[in-house]
Structure formats: C-alpha cells, structure tokens
Design an enzyme around this catalytic site. Sequence first.
Site, PDB file in Angstrom:
ATOM      1  CD1 TRP A 133      -1.635  -8.373  -9.634  1.00 49.97           C
ATOM      2  CD2 TRP A 133      -0.577  -7.329  -7.954  1.00 49.97           C
ATOM      3  NE1 TRP A 133      -0.329  -8.826  -9.592  1.00 49.97           N
ATOM      4  CE2 TRP A 133       0.337  -8.207  -8.597  1.00 49.97           C
ATOM      5  CE3 TRP A 133      -0.130  -6.568  -6.876  1.00 49.97           C
ATOM      6  CZ2 TRP A 133       1.661  -8.336  -8.168  1.00 49.97           C
ATOM      7  CZ3 TRP A 133       1.190  -6.680  -6.464  1.00 49.97           C
ATOM      8  CH2 TRP A 133       2.068  -7.571  -7.100  1.00 49.97           C
ATOM      9  CG  ASP A 214      -0.062  -0.893  -6.062  1.00 46.74           C
ATOM     10  OD1 ASP A 214      -0.361  -2.087  -6.176  1.00 46.74           O
ATOM     11  OD2 ASP A 214       1.034  -0.428  -6.462  1.00 46.74           O
ATOM     12  CE  LYS A 250       4.053  -4.700 -14.161  1.00 45.84           C
ATOM     13  NZ  LYS A 250       2.814  -5.318 -14.434  1.00 45.84           N
TER      14      LYS A 250
END
Length: 401
Positions: A133, A214, A250
């Site tokens: 990311w 993560d 999300k």
Amino acid sequence: MSVWSEMPMGPPDPILGLTDAFNKDTDPRKVSLGVGAYRGDDGKPFVLNSVRKAEKLVLDKSLNHEYAGIAGVPEFTKLSLAFAYGKDSPALKENRVAGVQTLSGTGACRVMGELLARFRGKGSAIYVPNPTWGNHIPIMQNAGLEVKKYRYFNPETVGLDFEGLLSDVQAAADESVFLLHACAHNPTGIDPTQDQWAELSKLMKTKRHTAFFDCAYQGFASGDAEHDAWAIRRFVADGHCIALAQSFAKNFGLYGERIGALSVVCNDQEEAARVGSQLKIVIRPMYSNPPVYGARLVTEILSDDALSKEWSGECKAMADRIMAMRSGLRGHLEGLKSTRSWEHITDQIGMFCYTGLTQEEVLKIREDSHIYFTNDGRISMAGLTTSNVEYVAESIFAVTG
Ligand SMILES: Cc1ncc(COP(=O)(O)O)c(CNOCC(=O)O)c1O
C-alpha cells in the site's frame, strides 16, 4: 514575506489525487477505479443496515461527548481484539495482548512505526512487501524507520513470488521486523496460501523476526471474517509475539469515522502492561485520544449476536459482489478473444485487482476511455458495476488486444 512564502506546491497523492482528476472529468462515460472504497452496483457508497441500526442504538443512549482515554473506548478495543484473535484466543484469556484504539488503520501503522523507532532506534529497518500500500512507505519513513522491501509480486506469473519472499526473510538480519498484509493484499490482491503462511511462520520463528500484520480487510476478503484472520491466528498459535493493525473502514463501511486498533501480543500480562504504557506515551503527544463515535458503532455491532450476524451477511454480500465483478471483467475480456491471460483477475482476492497493465497502458486507457485507476495498474474492483464492466473490458481490450 512570511514563513509560508517559500513553501512549494506538493505533488498530489497517487491514489487520492486520481479522484480529483476523475471529479474534474466531464465525459459521461468516465469510470472511477482508483480509491479502495466499496460502492454498490449503483456506484454509490454503501452504508450497511447493521451500521444504521447501531447508529440508532447509540443515539437512543444519549451518551455524552467526554474524551475517551488515550487508549480509546476500552470496550471497543476488547471486541476488536476478539474479532481478530478469536473469542477463545488463549493470548487474550491470559491478558497478554496490549491493545489501543487508533485513528483507523493508518493511525495504527503510524503509532507502531513510532514505537519501533523509539525502541529499536531511529533509522532501524522495517521490511514491507514489494509492492505494498503506497502510504505504508511514507508512514514508516516519517516515523523515523528505514523502509526495506521484500520480494512479493512476480510479474511473469502475475502471482506471489514465494521463493523470493522466503529468501529475503532468510537473508534479513535476525530479529528484523516484517510488515505483512493479513488478507487481501493491497495492491496485488494476492495472498499466500495457508501452507505458505505456515512455512513463513516457521522461518520467521527461526530468524526471531517480528511480524507486524496490517489487517484492513477482515471479512471483506473472502466474505468470512474468521477465515480472513487465519494467518494472524496461526502466527499467534505458533508462538509469535505479533503486532497487529486493524481497520474497520472497509469491512464496516466506516471510512470517515477513522476507527481502528493496534495490538501487540506479549509474553505475559506484565509485559503487555509495559507495552500498553509505551503505546499511550506515543499517542498522547500525537493526537491525545481518538474519536468515540466509530468505536461506539462497532461496539454495538460486535457486542450483539444478532447485529454481528447481520453485519457478517452484509460483509459477505460486499465480498460476493466484488467476486462477481472479477468474473464479469475476466469473462468479457475472454469473450473479446483477448490475446492475454486474465486468470489472475479471478485468482486474486479483496478490494483490488493487480491487472499487470503497464503505466503506459493505464494512461492510454485513462486518456481514451476516461477510466481512472492507479499508474501501477491496480483496479479498485468496487468501482465496477453491471452497467460499466463491459465498457471497462472493451476499453482495456482496445489497448491490450
Ligand atoms: C493495506 C492497508 N492498510 C491500511 C489501510 C488504512 O486505511 P484506513 O486508515 O482508512 O483504515 C488501507 C486502506 N487503503 O486505502 C485505500 C486505497 O489504497 O486506495 C490499506 O489498504
């Protein structure tokens, strides 16, 4: 002249800057496949019914607006850790996991970066996957760490470079820190298999590395939150004292509420207390304490069996729609008799598809067809709908053949 007069214009964020360009585009055919935020088949942001119910429950309680503590809303953090580690986690039962609420996943990553810089030294290394990311790199650099890369993506196979990953883990100095995406790797959508996770766990144990997971998509990847936590729980079961960043952006659709958590599995309760105290010392001068609303919403859902079940169904529906778009995009490209293999579109999992398109092809598709996705060829699959998926396939085909 003022202190601000010499300040240069900064470059736009590679992901969020794309949305600005999309918003300025007036072509009616335009399609936004940039930012990793879920949209329904109507192309609009989706608020889960279970979240709507939680909103009403919170409102009816007429709660005050006092500060949360530095570590956030305790009940939220407790529920968040049980969500990730499992209700029956021995580590949780032994009270040896230090946990704090954070400003979503980004905040969790930054607090961990600061903690590592403080206790392993400024300039100490953290290994991140290549690619990862985009924000991971500045987050960790700004926290004072040196970012090193470990091999992850194999462009030839558009798959995982597991041999490369293992040899980089082997080659790193003992007791290194490795950032791992728990599920639904961003940007590739490629996850290790459970056997590969097990092998990686063994090697990282031998090397006495620290795994920093993560986890921004638990439940959103496969549609099953328990399944998506498999790697985390395997490493803990294998005895790793992992660190874990969690985001509820999300999977609960709470993007703007900035709700997440950071936790560290320790050897015992006393160590967890020490680590917890140091996490609070990092947080206090950074933002003092986190916002309470998102924590209250997640608490309402995760503390109630019926609401948790409803949430789980809604999260699965989001994951299923993404999977349907994967099959749709691949199907249309194959239907157009594309010369390329597009199997990876359905092999990959989660919010993103790493198409393997070159930057040149991405920019041409943007130019010709007003379809916006990041220069690395990453498509946010939630931007696809039953009404635009064919157009997107045709536009890709026009450039790739
Ligand atoms: C791996 C990972 N960690 C952490 C995060 C942090 O998200 P948040 O701070 O919103 O919880 C994200 C969110 N990504 O943002 C969408 C995009 O890439 O377009 C993420 O993908």
